[in-house]
Scaffold this active site. Structure first.
Site, PDB file in Angstrom:
ATOM      1  N   LYS A 180     -14.922   9.722  -8.279  1.00 45.71           N
ATOM      2  CA  LYS A 180     -14.551   9.487  -6.878  1.00 45.71           C
ATOM      3  C   LYS A 180     -14.852   8.037  -6.509  1.00 45.71           C
ATOM      4  CE  LYS A 180     -15.269  11.493  -2.249  1.00 45.71           C
ATOM      5  NZ  LYS A 180     -15.966  12.538  -1.477  1.00 45.71           N
TER       6      LYS A 180
ATOM      7  N   SER B 291     -16.934  18.463   1.032  1.00 45.90           N
ATOM      8  CA  SER B 291     -15.948  17.626   0.353  1.00 45.90           C
ATOM      9  C   SER B 291     -15.770  17.849  -1.139  1.00 45.90           C
ATOM     10  CB  SER B 291     -16.271  16.159   0.584  1.00 45.90           C
ATOM     11  OG  SER B 291     -15.743  15.772   1.812  1.00 45.90           O
TER      12      SER B 291
ATOM     13  N   SER C 260     -13.100  15.562   1.286  1.00 47.08           N
ATOM     14  CA  SER C 260     -12.630  14.231   0.999  1.00 47.08           C
ATOM     15  C   SER C 260     -12.421  13.962  -0.493  1.00 47.08           C
ATOM     16  CB  SER C 260     -13.599  13.197   1.567  1.00 47.08           C
ATOM     17  OG  SER C 260     -14.861  13.310   0.954  1.00 47.08           O
TER      18      SER C 260
HETATM   19  N1  GLN Z   1     -14.481  17.080   6.063  1.00 50.75           N
HETATM   20  C1  GLN Z   1     -15.827  16.729   6.337  1.00 50.75           C
HETATM   21  C2  GLN Z   1     -15.883  15.458   7.110  1.00 50.75           C
HETATM   22  O1  GLN Z   1     -14.867  14.961   7.430  1.00 50.75           O
HETATM   23  C3  GLN Z   1     -16.578  16.667   5.064  1.00 50.75           C
HETATM   24  C4  GLN Z   1     -16.698  15.341   4.464  1.00 50.75           C
HETATM   25  C5  GLN Z   1     -17.539  15.299   3.234  1.00 50.75           C
HETATM   26  O2  GLN Z   1     -18.099  16.286   2.785  1.00 50.75           O
HETATM   27  N2  GLN Z   1     -17.663  14.100   2.711  1.00 50.75           N
HETATM   28  O3  GLN Z   1     -16.900  14.946   7.437  1.00 50.75           O
END
Ligand code: GLN
Length: 446
Positions: free
Chosen positions: A52, A151, A127
């Site tokens: 990532k 995410s 994400s």
């Molecule tokens: N969708 C969540 C957010 O927007 C999770 C993000 C994450 O776990 N990095 O914060």
């Protein structure tokens, strides 16, 4: 083989932000030579892995899918990258994500929309969307993602792969670009539970460079894959099967529970009474931490710098105005507001108290049960563009994954049936530092 597959499908999937074939071939060659001299084979030896793009890689562009880091070449490797070198894997490239890991669909990437390999009109989740899509599309066998509020698990569910968020502290965060430091964890995304256990093993452990990494022994996770779950006590929170959860999703979880029952496990309905406040607490706390963490992107230290600034303050302002996307700005504003004097007690402090209550809910359940089971997401993958103008619906996607980050406990998402050809995910949550039991239960489906 990875690059052949990437050549074939990457046009459609668009999971990678940076590919470095030359470097990967060089690593593979060095490993090959080593193999000839010394055939003590490491189990992850030569395995192609994608990373990532918020995990720093020495000399390999790391953007966090943000314009503000568009030309950032880190001068050091994250601890997980050093560990992967020891495990002798081959890094194939850097994977797309929502900008600074803020989002649930990869639509917040400054660079491109990664698509769901199961249906190219749908999002891969986020994400860590690139991390999940690249594994689902067969471009890499393994990838690393990060999970602050779901995410790793949500994209794993949307793409039909296995994604683990380890216990907070299990994996070093050194070299993970911080979003919300008290919630962030790096974790593995793979096709199988066994692969996942091997990869987590390789990246876990105490790290002097991360004071929040835990001094707790890392067990051999693969030894947990015994196939024996007799007597296992499962808790199923009623909040996880209630309102807002699609019928097909609920059914798939009930089917999974039947499979476990047949193998000798027992389950009971329980309650996580404070989970309904998790989403609100999460967005306050994570945005507050983000507003502090992202202060470092000032146009001086890293990456993008606005070219028409008239003074230092103007440089900060213009760089940040031009460099950050809308979602990131929204969160910085929310976080700054929540931390400002006069509001701190009403918002930040209150959210911290809610966080403690949520943690206590989990602790109470783990006094009686071995794992908690529920869906990973309320629905399967949605269409690209469907939720883009509606941040609140987008945030609601994380309703089942976020409580775990607030509590700090570990959880996995594994494939669990389909809804109209779209994969669904089953979430298995374990006690602190008990990823082994999670793997044992997950393996019962393979
Ligand atoms: N969708 C969540 C957010 O927007 C999770 C993000 C994450 O776990 N990095 O914060």
């Amino acid at each position: 083989e990875s690059y052949k597959r990437i050549d074939k499908v990457e046009d459609k999937v668009q999971a990678f932000l940076t590919l470095d074939e030359e470097r990967a071939r060089q690593t593979a060659k060095t490993l090959d030579e080593k193999l000839n001299n010394d055939s003590q084979k490491n189990l992850l030896f030569g395995m192609p892995i994608g990373i990532k793009d918020n995990i720093v890689t020495k000399g390999l562009r790391t953007t966090c899918a943000s314009k503000i880091l568009e030309n950032f070449d880190p001068i050091y490797d994250a601890t997980v990258m050093q560990k992967l070198q020891q495990a002798e894997t081959v890094t194939i490239g850097k994977l797309n994500m929502d900008e600074f890991a803020m989002g649930s669909s990869n639509e917040n990437s400054h660079y491109q929309n990664t698509r769901n390999p199961w249906d190219l009109d749908r999002v891969p989740g986020g994400s860590s969307g690139g991390s999940a899509a690249s594994v689902a599309a067969g471009e890499v066998l393994f990838s690393l993602g990060s999970d602050t509020g779901g995410s790793i698990r949500q994209p794993a569910a949307f793409c039909g792969v296995v994604g683990m968020k380890p216990t907070y502290g299990r994996v070093s965060r050194f070299g993970l670009v911080a979003f919300a430091s008290s919630l962030d964890q790096i974790g593995p995304i793979t096709r199988t539970v066994e692969d996942n256990a091997y990869l987590l093993q390789a990246i876990s452990g105490l790290d002097p460079m991360d004071s929040t990494s835990a001094n707790i022994e890392v067990p051999k996770f693969v030894s947990a894959l015994t196939g024996d779950i007799k007597g296992l006590r499962i808790a199923v929170p009623k909040e996880y099967l209630g309102e807002g959860v699609k019928d097909t999703v609920r059914q798939s979880v009930l089917e999974a529970l039947k499979i476990l029952e047949k193998q000798g496990a027992v389950w009971e309905e329980v309650s996580l009474p404070h989970s309904k406040y998790a989403l609100a607490a999460y967005y306050l706390l994570s945005s507050s931490e983000a507003s502090a963490n992202l202060a470092r992107f000032d146009g001086v230290r890293y990456g993008y710098q606005s070219s028409d600034a008239e003074s230092l303050i103007d440089l900060y302002k213009k760089t940040r105005a031009e460099g950050f996307g809308d979602e990131v700005k929204r969160r910085i504003m929310l976080g700054t507001f929540a931390l400002s004097s006069g509001y701190y007690d009403a918002y930040y402090k209150k959210a911290q108290k809610v966080r403690t209550l949520i943690k206590k809910d989990f602790e109470a359940i783990f006094e009686k049960y071995d794992v908690i089971i529920g869906p990973t997401t309320p629905t399967p993958a949605f269409k690209i563009g469907e939720n883009i103008d509606d941040p609140l619906t987008m945030y609601a996607n994380d309703i089942l994954t976020i409580p775990l980050n607030l509590a700090g406990a570990p959880g996995i998402s594994i494939p669990c049936g389909f809804d109209n050809g779209l994969p669904l995910g089953l979430q298995i949550i374990g006690n602190y530092f008990d990823e082994a039991t999670i793997y044992r239960v997950a393996h019962a489906f393979e």
